[in-house]
Design an enzyme around this catalytic site. Structure first.
Site, PDB file in Angstrom:
ATOM      1  N   ASN A 106      29.547  37.881  38.301  1.00  0.00           N
ATOM      2  CA  ASN A 106      29.000  36.944  37.308  1.00  0.00           C
ATOM      3  C   ASN A 106      27.884  36.142  37.958  1.00  0.00           C
ATOM      4  OD1 ASN A 106      28.980  35.512  34.751  1.00  0.00           O
ATOM      5  ND2 ASN A 106      29.837  33.775  35.847  1.00  0.00           N
ATOM      6  N   HIS A 108      25.925  32.330  37.637  1.00  0.00           N
ATOM      7  CA  HIS A 108      26.041  30.978  37.074  1.00  0.00           C
ATOM      8  C   HIS A 108      24.776  30.207  37.436  1.00  0.00           C
ATOM      9  CE1 HIS A 108      28.118  27.399  35.630  1.00  0.00           C
ATOM     10  NE2 HIS A 108      27.632  26.759  36.677  1.00  0.00           N
ATOM     11  N   ASP A 141      40.527  34.201  38.339  1.00  0.00           N
ATOM     12  CA  ASP A 141      41.175  33.541  37.205  1.00  0.00           C
ATOM     13  C   ASP A 141      40.583  32.162  36.910  1.00  0.00           C
ATOM     14  OD1 ASP A 141      42.986  35.433  36.240  1.00  0.00           O
ATOM     15  OD2 ASP A 141      44.490  34.907  37.734  1.00  0.00           O
ATOM     16  N   GLU A 142      40.261  31.409  37.951  1.00  0.00           N
ATOM     17  CA  GLU A 142      39.711  30.074  37.748  1.00  0.00           C
ATOM     18  C   GLU A 142      38.220  30.178  37.444  1.00  0.00           C
ATOM     19  OE1 GLU A 142      41.304  31.070  40.495  1.00  0.00           O
ATOM     20  OE2 GLU A 142      43.285  30.178  40.124  1.00  0.00           O
ATOM     21  N   ASP A 144      34.388  29.826  37.345  1.00  0.00           N
ATOM     22  CA  ASP A 144      33.330  29.464  38.300  1.00  0.00           C
ATOM     23  C   ASP A 144      33.876  29.160  39.688  1.00  0.00           C
ATOM     24  OD1 ASP A 144      31.483  29.728  36.223  1.00  0.00           O
ATOM     25  OD2 ASP A 144      31.549  27.604  35.715  1.00  0.00           O
ATOM     26  N   GLU A 173      17.384  33.969  38.774  1.00  0.00           N
ATOM     27  CA  GLU A 173      18.514  34.831  38.414  1.00  0.00           C
ATOM     28  C   GLU A 173      18.093  36.293  38.388  1.00  0.00           C
ATOM     29  OE1 GLU A 173      21.145  31.894  35.499  1.00  0.00           O
ATOM     30  OE2 GLU A 173      19.704  33.296  34.637  1.00  0.00           O
TER      31      GLU A 173
END
Length: 211
Positions: A106, A108, A141-142, A144, A173
């Site tokens: 991912n 961010h 699971d958490e 960021d 990005e």
């Protein structure tokens, strides 16, 4: 290796990834683009590139895991080895993450662990920090919280507006996300706890990595 991109919006990072695959900067096959938004322009980017585009309506499912199972069914059809989130705005279930442990990437738009959440650029700008920038990380699971792969700093100049800062971060990005994906594809990333180490690239035609 085969991968899929999950996206919910305009698809700017997806377009950068598509271009990187086409140019050989990412040596993997982008097999499908999946969205939870019917009108996401990311699906149009996929169609223009001849990549299968899949819309799955979250309203057809009773809970997050049921939706994720439908997404995973599509991914399995394409024999997906790893998953890339590109502006994917849904929280995924633990079940989804367990199917691709340390195989979901991912990006961010802040220098994690600072400014987590969905308004990271605005939050950093409003806070008055002098430097921000995007982070590529593994998904856990958490939210960021996954181990960090790459970051790039973006200076906030006095003349910047929120809009110009957003554009600068998006450009960063588009530079680092394809690079991080290729590092993963080549097996150049070693995870030890929270830390990700980049292994050395060997001098071969396949750019293999070694300790």
């Amino acid at each position: 290796m085969n991968f899929a991109v999950l996206a919910s919006g305009r698809g700017g990072n997806l377009k950068a990834i598509i271009d990187a695959v086409a140019s050989g900067k990412i040596k993997a096959q982008l097999k499908a683009v999946v969205s939870d938004k019917k009108d996401a322009y990311a699906l149009e980017h996929a169609r223009q590139a001849g990549i299968p585009s899949i819309y799955i309506n979250p309203k057809d499912f009773n809970d997050r895991e049921s939706f994720d199972r439908a997404v995973l069914e599509s991914l399995h059809e394409f024999k997906i080895d790893f998953v890339v989130f590109a502006g994917y705005m849904r929280l995924v279930s633990s079940y989804f993450i367990r199917q691709y442990p340390h195989k979901i990437l991912n990006i961010h738009p802040s220098l994690l662990p600072a400014f987590k959440g969905t308004h990271a650029i605005k939050d950093a700008f409003s806070y008055g920090v002098k430097v921000t920038g995007p982070t590529v990380h593994f998904v856990v699971d958490e939210v960021d919280e996954g181990p960090i792969i790459l970051q790039e700093t973006v200076r906030i100049d006095p003349q910047d507006t929120l809009e110009t800062l957003e554009e600068k971060i998006h450009q960063a990005e588009h530079r680092i996300y394809p690079e991080a994906i290729e590092l993963f594809v080549q097996g150049c990333l070693k995870i030890e706890g929270r830390k990700v180490t980049q292994l050395k690239v060997g001098l071969t035609d396949t750019h293999s990595c070694s300790q």
